[in-house]
Each structure stands twice: as structure tokens, then as C-alpha cells.
Design an enzyme around this catalytic site. Sequence first.
Site, PDB file in Angstrom:
ATOM      1  N   SER A  24       0.805  -1.229   0.000  1.00 37.02           N
ATOM      2  CA  SER A  24       0.000   0.000   0.000  1.00 37.02           C
ATOM      3  C   SER A  24       0.840   1.281   0.000  1.00 37.02           C
ATOM      4  CB  SER A  24      -0.972  -0.007   1.182  1.00 37.02           C
ATOM      5  OG  SER A  24      -1.888  -1.047   1.014  1.00 37.02           O
ATOM      6  N   LYS A  37     -10.166  -6.000  10.288  1.00 36.49           N
ATOM      7  CA  LYS A  37     -11.251  -5.340   9.565  1.00 36.49           C
ATOM      8  C   LYS A  37     -12.577  -5.359  10.338  1.00 36.49           C
ATOM      9  CE  LYS A  37      -9.268  -5.983   5.007  1.00 36.49           C
ATOM     10  NZ  LYS A  37      -9.385  -6.572   3.674  1.00 36.49           N
ATOM     11  N   ALA A  79     -12.537 -11.023   3.924  1.00 41.46           N
ATOM     12  CA  ALA A  79     -12.488 -10.503   2.560  1.00 41.46           C
ATOM     13  C   ALA A  79     -13.792 -10.823   1.821  1.00 41.46           C
ATOM     14  CB  ALA A  79     -11.292 -11.090   1.818  1.00 41.46           C
TER      15      ALA A  79
HETATM   16  N1  LIG Z   1      -6.229  -8.576  -3.298  1.00 38.70           N
HETATM   17  C1  LIG Z   1      -6.740  -7.867  -2.307  1.00 38.70           C
HETATM   18  O1  LIG Z   1      -6.902  -6.631  -2.378  1.00 38.70           O
HETATM   19  C2  LIG Z   1      -7.193  -8.580  -1.068  1.00 38.70           C
HETATM   20  C3  LIG Z   1      -8.116  -7.973  -0.192  1.00 38.70           C
HETATM   21  C4  LIG Z   1      -8.523  -8.675   0.933  1.00 38.70           C
HETATM   22  C5  LIG Z   1      -7.985  -9.941   1.200  1.00 38.70           C
HETATM   23  N2  LIG Z   1      -7.083 -10.488   0.344  1.00 38.70           N
HETATM   24  C6  LIG Z   1      -6.520 -11.836   0.597  1.00 38.70           C
HETATM   25  O2  LIG Z   1      -7.586 -12.758   0.730  1.00 38.70           O
HETATM   26  C7  LIG Z   1      -7.228 -13.783   1.665  1.00 38.70           C
HETATM   27  C8  LIG Z   1      -8.366 -13.952   2.680  1.00 38.70           C
HETATM   28  O3  LIG Z   1      -8.405 -12.802   3.496  1.00 38.70           O
HETATM   29  P1  LIG Z   1      -9.449 -12.711   4.729  1.00 38.70           P
HETATM   30  O4  LIG Z   1      -9.290 -11.338   5.269  1.00 38.70           O
HETATM   31  O5  LIG Z   1     -10.792 -13.161   4.296  1.00 38.70           O
HETATM   32  O6  LIG Z   1      -8.836 -13.783   5.744  1.00 38.70           O
HETATM   33  P2  LIG Z   1      -9.623 -14.478   6.939  1.00 38.70           P
HETATM   34  O7  LIG Z   1     -10.731 -13.627   7.435  1.00 38.70           O
HETATM   35  O8  LIG Z   1      -8.560 -14.911   7.896  1.00 38.70           O
HETATM   36  O9  LIG Z   1     -10.303 -15.798   6.281  1.00 38.70           O
HETATM   37  C9  LIG Z   1      -9.493 -16.869   5.866  1.00 38.70           C
HETATM   38  C10 LIG Z   1     -10.313 -17.867   5.059  1.00 38.70           C
HETATM   39  O10 LIG Z   1      -9.410 -18.882   4.603  1.00 38.70           O
HETATM   40  C11 LIG Z   1      -9.862 -20.160   5.066  1.00 38.70           C
HETATM   41  N3  LIG Z   1      -8.674 -20.971   5.349  1.00 38.70           N
HETATM   42  C12 LIG Z   1      -7.573 -20.600   6.054  1.00 38.70           C
HETATM   43  N4  LIG Z   1      -6.667 -21.598   6.071  1.00 38.70           N
HETATM   44  C13 LIG Z   1      -7.211 -22.628   5.377  1.00 38.70           C
HETATM   45  C14 LIG Z   1      -6.765 -23.958   5.057  1.00 38.70           C
HETATM   46  N5  LIG Z   1      -5.558 -24.410   5.442  1.00 38.70           N
HETATM   47  N6  LIG Z   1      -7.590 -24.735   4.329  1.00 38.70           N
HETATM   48  C15 LIG Z   1      -8.791 -24.272   3.907  1.00 38.70           C
HETATM   49  N7  LIG Z   1      -9.275 -23.024   4.179  1.00 38.70           N
HETATM   50  C16 LIG Z   1      -8.483 -22.234   4.912  1.00 38.70           C
HETATM   51  C17 LIG Z   1     -10.677 -19.866   6.302  1.00 38.70           C
HETATM   52  O11 LIG Z   1     -11.574 -20.925   6.521  1.00 38.70           O
HETATM   53  P3  LIG Z   1     -12.288 -21.184   7.945  1.00 38.70           P
HETATM   54  O12 LIG Z   1     -13.557 -20.373   7.941  1.00 38.70           O
HETATM   55  O13 LIG Z   1     -12.502 -22.645   7.950  1.00 38.70           O
HETATM   56  O14 LIG Z   1     -11.303 -20.719   9.006  1.00 38.70           O
HETATM   57  C18 LIG Z   1     -11.384 -18.570   5.870  1.00 38.70           C
HETATM   58  O15 LIG Z   1     -12.460 -18.860   5.022  1.00 38.70           O
HETATM   59  C19 LIG Z   1      -5.916 -13.346   2.325  1.00 38.70           C
HETATM   60  O16 LIG Z   1      -4.854 -14.137   1.850  1.00 38.70           O
HETATM   61  C20 LIG Z   1      -5.750 -11.892   1.914  1.00 38.70           C
HETATM   62  O17 LIG Z   1      -4.377 -11.529   1.696  1.00 38.70           O
HETATM   63  C21 LIG Z   1      -6.671  -9.833  -0.779  1.00 38.70           C
END
Ligand SMILES: NC(=O)c1ccc[n+]([C@@H]2O[C@H](COP(=O)([O-])OP(=O)(O)OC[C@H]3O[C@@H](n4cnc5c(N)ncnc54)[C@H](OP(=O)(O)O)[C@@H]3O)[C@@H](O)[C@H]2O)c1
Length: 273
Positions: free
Chosen positions: A21, A70, A135
Amino acid sequence: MFKNKNFNYAVFGNPVNHSKSPKIHSLFSQQTGISHIYTSVNVPLDNFNSILCNFFKKDGYGANITAPFKQEAYYFCDKLTKRATIAKSVNTFKKIDNQYILGDNTDGVGLLSDLTRLNFIKKKCSILIIGAGGAVRGVLFPLLSFGCSIFILNRTLLNSKKLVTQFQKYGDINIFDENSLKIKYFDLIINATSKFSEEKEDFVPLSFISSKTCFYDMNYQIDNRVFIDWCLKIKANFFSNGIGMLVFQAAYSFFLWHNVLPKTDYIIDILKK
Ligand SMILES: NC(=O)c1ccc[n+]([C@@H]2O[C@H](COP(=O)([O-])OP(=O)(O)OC[C@H]3O[C@@H](n4cnc5c(N)ncnc54)[C@H](OP(=O)(O)O)[C@@H]3O)[C@@H](O)[C@H]2O)c1
């Protein structure tokens, strides 16, 4: 260059040291001639409120919030935009009238803008989202408002059920159930899971994929390529990582702060390199 003297901006998260960022906002600043100081702050997990209070008491004017804060950020705000209210998740703060904190969520409009740029989305298309974390919460309302049918597949079924219950009043959203699914294949598959430590066999049964299916990985970090590697393995024709989403969500934060929407395409190209 216009000077927003003494106004500071920063991204807050944990970890945040590899955040792109500051670089993106520095490029926006050069492009628009609007100068703003934008840094990154690593926040101890139990100290979000006091660090943000101090930032805004001093000379903080705007902030981006990243994982894992968030949802905490949502409760920190005095006022919320409609999309942040619906998402119950905030990634952008703006100080208004020198006393209120407005919370917004630009992840959804960021994703939708990038999917449009890539030609990955059409009205009424079917989308499978893998993941049900913060996300996903941020992007569901814009995708449903666009008219898409959404299916959620997540490791923890309870988390997908909670999202479906929360968002079903805004459009067509369901749990992915391969036995009862009526559609033949998905138009778009989005990976919104955080880092996998292990190789994954198949993210989705291959019977739900056609040669026209598009694949989008919200991840963009070079050490988190499991989904993109799978796309290569199955010989997907159309796939992208999430660098464009990152740049667009930053652009809409910049717009909230300065009322100017920066150009994004060449910045996406710079970051891809
Ligand atoms: N490009 C962008 O601008 C942008 C913006 C936002 C986020 N992101 C990326 O999107 C990803 C998700 O972000 P978030 O904020 O939603 O994270 P989060 O709230 O921590 O959610 C993580 C998700 O991944 C699942 N998960 C984690 N480890 C896993 C595994 N070993 N096997 C299967 N499922 C697994 C979790 O499932 P459970 O519900 O079972 O725990 C949950 O659904 C991150 O890597 C982040 O960097 C990118």
C-alpha cells in the site's frame, strides 16, 4: 504538488511489513499531484483501538485497515458508508469535521473493478467463492448487486452458513453442495482463502469447470501461489492473481480521502513486475 500539510495516512495490520500500500499510494500521489504521507504500522493484536485513537488524535487523517483487524475496525467507527454497514467490515477510515471517523469498505468495488477490467464477470454469471472470511464479507454485496449467483465453499461449514444467512436478502447466495447443484459449471471461481501450508489436490471438483471458466485468486503474494499453480496444473485458460483488486481498493480509498480517482492500469503493470 498540492500539500496536505500535517495530514498523515497509514495502513494498519499484523503483519504489515510486506504491504504494497505505501508504494501504491506513493504512485497515486505522483500521478495526481496530491501529496500525502503514507506509512505502514504493525499493530499488536490486543492494541488496535488505542493505536488508532492515538493516530487520529495526532495528525492522522485517513487509514487503511488490513488483516486481522477489519471487523474490529467496523466497531471503531462513528459513521459508516452503506457498503461497510452491510459488510460489517471496514478497510478504510477517514476523519471528518476533525472529530468523526467514517468507515468504508472498498474491497468489493476493488474486486468488481478488476474483474470488469479482466472481462471475468458478466451480469447473472455464476460464481463459486472458496473461503468465508473477512475478505468475502467485503465483496458479497457488490457481487450480488451486480446480479451474480453466488455459491460459497469453505473449510468450516458454519462460517459459510453465517454468511449466507447474513447476505441472502441482497441476492442469490447459497452453500456449495455438489450433490444438489443445478448449474453445469461455474463462470468464475474466486479463491478467498488465506495461505495454505500444504499442496492441495483440487480446489473444486473438475466437473464444475469448463474451458471458459475464469479463475481469480485474491492472493497476490509471491509466496502464496497454491491456487495459481493449481490453475496452471489444470490448464485453465483465464486466471489472475489479486494485485488488480489491491490497486483498485486503494484507488477507492484515495477517492474517499481526496475526491480524485487515480488511474490504475499502469500501476497494476508496475506491481505485476
Ligand atoms: N487482493 C486484495 O486486495 C485482497 C483484499 C482482501 C484480502 N485479500 C486476501 O484474501 C485472503 C483472505 O483474506 P481474509 O481477510 O478473508 O482472511 P480471513 O478472514 O482470515 O479468512 C481466511 C479464510 O481462509 C480459510 N482458510 C484458512 N486456512 C485454510 C486452510 N488451510 N484450508 C482451507 N481453508 C483455509 C478460512 O476458513 P475457515 O472459515 O474454515 O477458518 C477462511 O475462510 C488473504 O490471503 C488476503 O491476503 C486480498
